[in-house]
Design a protein around this motif. Structure first.
Motif, mmCIF file in Angstrom:
data_model
loop_
_atom_site.group_PDB
_atom_site.id
_atom_site.type_symbol
_atom_site.label_atom_id
_atom_site.label_comp_id
_atom_site.label_asym_id
_atom_site.label_seq_id
_atom_site.Cartn_x
_atom_site.Cartn_y
_atom_site.Cartn_z
ATOM 1 N N LEU A 89 0.910 -1.161 -0.042
ATOM 2 C CA LEU A 89 0.027 0.159 0.041
ATOM 3 C C LEU A 89 0.801 1.320 0.040
ATOM 4 O O LEU A 89 2.105 1.266 0.478
ATOM 5 N N TYR A 90 0.144 2.534 -0.386
ATOM 6 C CA TYR A 90 1.185 3.717 -0.363
ATOM 7 C C TYR A 90 1.085 4.038 1.279
ATOM 8 O O TYR A 90 -0.197 4.448 1.510
ATOM 9 N N LEU A 91 2.048 3.966 1.903
ATOM 10 C CA LEU A 91 2.091 4.113 3.263
ATOM 11 C C LEU A 91 1.508 5.730 3.648
ATOM 12 O O LEU A 91 1.117 5.902 4.327
ATOM 13 N N GLN A 92 2.185 6.427 2.631
ATOM 14 C CA GLN A 92 2.121 8.261 3.194
ATOM 15 C C GLN A 92 0.754 8.740 2.587
ATOM 16 O O GLN A 92 0.586 9.801 2.753
ATOM 17 N N MET A 93 -0.163 7.686 2.170
ATOM 18 C CA MET A 93 -1.290 8.120 1.732
ATOM 19 C C MET A 93 -2.342 7.628 2.576
ATOM 20 O O MET A 93 -2.189 6.714 3.244
#
Lengths: 286, 391
Positions: A89-93
């Motif tokens: 997953l896109y962790l910063q999103m």
């Protein structure tokens, strides 16, 4: 009989000299949950990669929803969902941003993100960055992402691996619900309990080959050994007696055990899929 | 199930995600912003004027009218009380300082004397020691000897200039040409002769700063690509209708826009654009951004974490800085520097902003840079694609 959602015929793949998948064939019908049971390195993930177009089979053929899959197929990918083993997953999103992005790739303009996040019990954390999520929350978000396009075919690679019982049950409920709505589900796991609870049919895979494909019940009936364990108190001593039920057809052995003293507990046991797997392949599932 | 997404729609979706991911990464967004501000500040701190004067130390007991030569363009005279002191300053054993009252202060370096307060240091590159009877002897047409002191820091052309200077003084004193023979030498200036029209340090810094901006964005983009690969988020994208070609196109566009955008901001802030040069500068910056984006793809494919990505970024980009240093120190570059991919870009950035280079002169540099950009893009995309499909 309905047309299979997934049809695999004699696919083969090797990494250099290492043969990963050795000519396996199977079909999965719409609404069916098909469990791939095998230890790490058995060929489960390689099979999933070929089915999802990440790898091209070196031999054999794959058809999904009636369309051939050899690498990336836009029409097929539009109608399938994948839940990877890695939490990619896109962790910063945030959860919402992750789902919106993947909905965009599927061409879904107005995705029901709230409904999906409520389904996986993440709505209250919807706007938090994924980097702040626990492992279980990330896995539930992975599941929501796999469902963003309301797929007809679901590939789930170890979907409950390492999850707490509550999160694992939540995932299993979603899988069963989607299957009941008609989605074909291919599930890889090395958790025999999960395979047993979820799968309509399971395939035992080891060293790239199938050892068996059947329903869990039938496999247990065919290959399992049932037994009963009776704990009795004789005087000051407590004894545990194990009676093989397949050999004790008349029930005499069980009667004797029960009559041998004060009965404390009686437990019946049936063979697990793991027992059967070990018996068939000579190898454990971990 | 959604509608069929067009290729453009797919790329726009991927671009939006890349910009969001970049803006959410505090390290790279802060680094990019801070670096941009720093480079702009550095540019304006550097002097716009060029100090072309030479301080010449002289020793003579009775200089009188000779001091009038101080009006000579580019020459400042500093009178020393003795030849010995002049010699010790030129040799580096002592330092010459000018006090608030304009008086010369000699500081003996070998004795560890403290620096004189309220005084400024004078850099004396050459010293002239005139003999006692120089004025009278020269006026009478007699041959005299003037000693010229130089050290290893004295440029050879200054030594020659001093000889001419002495000859001129002698001519002034004698009132007629002296019976001296002109040296059989010819001064050849390589490249453009900028005598009297030197380029300021600020202008020389411009290509270097533009290079650093592009380098910073290379690192940022490489890190984003490395993160996508190591977290396998690219795999998740490829499990949707998006193809590898969409991902690669979006990455190329994102990297180019990011690097180009920052470079344009820098050029705007350094007042580099004019009505005549804006298109040439944009082309140069675009090609530079493309070259650096290609390198970011290679580095991103190879980098596994912050440190390896940083190391590889430096390894690949530092050689590209050589032409920028060449622009800062004209005449210092070897011929092989011309084959470095960034050479044409740096040359155009410098010559367009400072010398008003025309399209007629720029096209060859831009064509070579475009060929480099195309070649490196092909390499970068191939390496990244191989990495992506093998995940």
């Amino acid at each position: 009989m309905s047309t299979p959602a997934i049809s695999v015929s004699s696919i083969r793949y090797s990494y250099g000299k290492q043969l990963a998948v050795d000519g396996i064939s199977f079909d999965v019908s719409p609404g069916e949950i098909f469990g791939f049971l095998g230890p790490n390195g058995a060929g489960k993930s390689t099979t999933i990669k070929m089915l999802t177009g990440q790898l091209i089979p070196q031999d054999g053929s794959i058809t999904i929803l009636g369309m051939p899959v050899l690498g990336h197929n836009r029409d097929v990918h539009k109608r399938m969902g994948v839940c990877f083993e890695e939490k990619n997953l896109y962790l910063q999103m945030s959860a919402v941003e992750n789902l919106k992005f993947f909905a965009g790739l599927h061409g879904i303009k107005d995705p029901d993100i709230k409904g999906l996040l409520q389904q996986v019990d993440l709505w209250n954390r919807a706007k938090d960055r994924v980097s702040s999520y626990s492992k279980g929350m990330r896995q539930r978000l992975m599941m929501a992402r796999a469902l963003i396009n309301d797929p007809e075919v679901l590939f789930l690679d170890e979907p409950t691996d390492g999850l707490d019982p509550v999160s694992a049950k939540a995932i299993r409920d979603i899988i069963q619900k989607r299957a009941s709505q008609g989605a074909a589900v291919l599930l890889t796991t090395h958790d025999m309990n999960e395979a047993d609870k979820l799968s309509d049919r399971v395939a035992f895979i080891n060293e790239g080959k199938f050892y068996a494909i059947d329903t869990p019940e039938h496999l247990k009936l065919l290959h399992g050994k049932r037994s009963a364990t009776v704990r009795v108190k004789q005087g000051d001593e407590i004894t545990e007696l194990r009676i093989p039920l397949d050999e004790d057809v008349s029930g005499e052995g069980l009667k004797q055990a029960v009559g041998s003293g004060e009965v404390l507990t009686i437990h019946t046991e049936e063979a697990t899929l793991e027992d059967i797997f070990i018996a068939m392949t000579g190898r454990g599932l971990q | 199930m959604g509608a069929q997404v067009s290729t453009a729609g797919m790329i726009v979706t991927l671009l939006k995600k890349d910009f969001l991911a970049f803006s959410r990464d505090r390290i790279y967004s802060i680094l990019s912003l801070a670096a941009l501000i720093l480079f702009i500040v550095v540019f304006w701190i550097f002097p716009m004027t060029v100090d072309e004067s030479i301080t010449v130390g002289i020793s003579h007991h009775d200089l009188g009218m000779l001091l009038d030569a101080d009006g000579e363009e580019g020459i400042e005279l500093l009178v020393f009380p003795s030849e010995a002191l002049l010699r010790s300053v030129i040799s580096g054993d002592a330092e010459a300082w000018i006090g608030d009252d304009g008086k010369l202060i000699i500081r003996d370096v070998t004795d560890g004397e403290s620096r004189p307060s309220g005084a400024s240091k004078a850099t004396v590159l050459v010293g002239l020691s005139f003999p006692e009877q120089f004025i009278i002897s020269t006026a009478m047409g007699q041959q005299t000897t003037v000693t010229v002191y130089t050290n290893q820091d004295t440029p050879p052309e200054i030594r020659g200039a001093m000889v001419s200077f002495i000859r001129e003084i002698a001519f002034m004193l004698a009132g007629s040409p002296l019976p001296v023979t002109e040296p059989d030498a010819e001064e050849i200036v390589l490249g453009t002769d900028r005598m009297g029209d030197q380029v300021s340090m600020r202008d020389r810094m411009r290509p270097m700063l533009a290079f650093f901006v592009l380098m910073m964005e290379t690192f940022a983009l490489a890190s984003l690509i490395a993160a996508e690969i190591s977290h396998k988020t690219i795999t998740a994208i490829l499990a949707t209708p998006a193809k590898a070609s969409h991902v690669l196109t979006a990455k190329t566009l994102f990297g180019t826009m990011l690097a180009m955008g920052q470079a344009i901001i820098l050029l705007l802030a350094t007042v580099s654009f004019s009505a005549d040069n804006w298109l040439m500068l944009l082309v140069a910056v675009f090609l530079g951004a493309l070259i650096f984006t290609s390198i970011a793809m290679v580095v991103g494919s190879m980098g596994k974490d912050f440190i390896t990505t940083l190391f590889l970024s430096m390894l690949f980009t530092i050689p590209l800085a050589i032409p920028a240093f060449g622009v800062m120190f004209p005449g210092s570059t070897a011929p092989w520097v011309r084959i470095i991919p960034s050479y044409g870009i740096m040359q155009v950035l410098m010559d367009v902003t400072v010398y008003g280079m025309s399209w007629g002169d720029a096209w060859i540099y831009l064509t070579i840079a475009a060929l480099w950009a195309a070649g490196l893009s092909a390499v970068g995309l191939t390496i990244l694609k191989r990495k992506v499909v093998r995940l």
